[in-house]
Scaffold this motif. Structure first.
Motif: not given
Length: 380
Positions: A166-195
């Motif tokens: 699972i791939v994302t940016e913490s700050i998006f270069s052309m928008d300046g916004d950010m994802p919910d990194l904690k929720a994504l990290a928890d989702f990856c941990k729960k499912n055994g995905f590589y974040f």
């Protein structure tokens, strides 16, 4: 002179017709609202002088690295720098690359394997897309910063016994916004995905000492890989992939953009080392930047133009103005008044979502912020 291919000439003509042809800009003395020098480190004399002193103290008199890190370019400064990075970001291992582009190309072309799945945010950086395109893995995009869409995508494409990245940016270069990194990290941990998180525009800006958003949230060790770059808030050049010792060893052996390129020059390495040291002592730069971000957003509200901007709490603030011709016109009006701001055109962003990209800095004054927004508002 040799003839130029007809197909390439047509592609250039198409760019001209769409008013999207890129040119190398000339340097100017306009007030900076366009560079990635968020906390002024690229202009910091202390960093420049201290890097030179570091080389002098270590009796290093060498302009170039002379070869790749696996041949002759692995200066002792690399070990020192990577240890600094490990300590600063509180990670197990770090591997320095020549640039953020090299790091992303090297990582994504080498790590995901045939049969694996890569799920990436639809607004992910071009360097990551290019790396993914060189991979043998299957890749699918999910809606921007949309965990629900990612979860639905997983149900559609992921099967048992398949490695998922699972791939994302913490700050998006052309928008300046950010994802919910904690929720994504928890989702990856729960499912055994590589974040995997690209922190290019967060390092130096977020975190207690500028560690980035993962460090601010304390989840840096919940990610498989963290990519940091030094050419933005750090004011230097280069990048690093942070993760486990096993990951570092793998990249040294299989990341082609690491293996087959000349290493960074000693002065580049010394500059990054000193920049990290300065992050620990020059906290006012980061505080000034945060004050300017808040002031900028307050002015948007006061001028009643906030709805034109993408919601962002970072140094990147974007005003969406549809059409290449249109957004170029607004950028030109601002530049004529002594301020440099860049028009971001399609195809860099989707058609209809062209924008003025305001980059804020610790050294911008309140008057500068107020004036540039007044000029924008006048011409809207």
């Amino acid at each position: 002179m040799a003839i130029f291919p007809i197909k390439l000439s047509k592609k250039l003509e198409n760019r001209k017709r769409e008013n999207a042809l890129r040119y190398l800009p000339n340097s100017n003395n306009l007030i900076d609202f366009y560079s990635n020098d968020y906390i002024g480190f690229s202009q910091d004399e202390t960093i420049f002088k201290s890097a030179s002193q570091l080389l002098f103290d270590k009796q290093i008199v060498q302009n170039g690295a002379t070869g790749s890190r696996l041949i002759s370019g692995n200066s002792n400064l690399y070990d020192e720098l990577e240890n600094v990075i490990i300590d600063f970001h509180k990670v197990e291992a770090a591997l320095v690359f020549n640039s953020g582009y090299d790091a992303n190309i090297g990582f994504f072309s080498a790590v995901p394997q045939r049969g694996d799945i890569i799920l990436y945010d639809e607004y992910i950086h071009a360097s990551i897309r290019d790396g993914i395109s060189m991979s043998n893995a299957r890749a699918y995009k999910f809606k921007h910063n949309n965990l629900d869409d990612l979860q639905q995508l997983v149900k559609r494409v992921a099967t048992t016994n398949v490695e998922v990245y699972i791939v994302t940016e913490s700050i998006f270069s052309m928008d300046g916004d950010m994802p919910d990194l904690k929720a994504l990290a928890d989702f990856c941990k729960k499912n055994g995905f590589y974040f995997i998180v690209d922190e290019a525009h967060a390092i130096g800006v977020f975190g207690k000492d500028g560690q980035g958003l993962l460090g601010e949230l304390g989840i840096q060790n919940q990610v498989f890989a963290q990519i940091v770059t030094f050419g933005k808030a750090m004011g230097c050049h280069g990048a690093a992939v942070l993760g486990s010792e096993q990951l570092k060893n793998y990249l040294v052996n299989f990341a082609r953009s690491f293996i087959y390129t000349t290493a960074l020059a000693p002065h580049s390495l010394a500059t990054i080392i000193v920049a990290y040291q300065q992050l620990l002592v020059k906290k006012t730069n980061r505080l000034s930047l945060k004050k300017n971000i808040n002031y900028f957003k307050d002015q948007l509200i006061a001028l009643k133009i906030a709805p034109l901007f993408i919601d962002s709490n970072s140094a990147i603030q974007c005003c969406v103005i549809s059409g290449n011709n249109n957004v170029k016109k607004y950028a030109s009006q601002i530049q004529k008044n002594g301020f440099e701001v860049k028009a971001i055109l399609s195809p860099t962003v989707p058609k209809g979502e062209e924008r003025l990209r305001f980059c804020l800095h610790s050294y911008n004054t309140k008057d500068e912020i107020k004036n540039i927004l007044a000029i924008l508002n006048k011409n809207l």
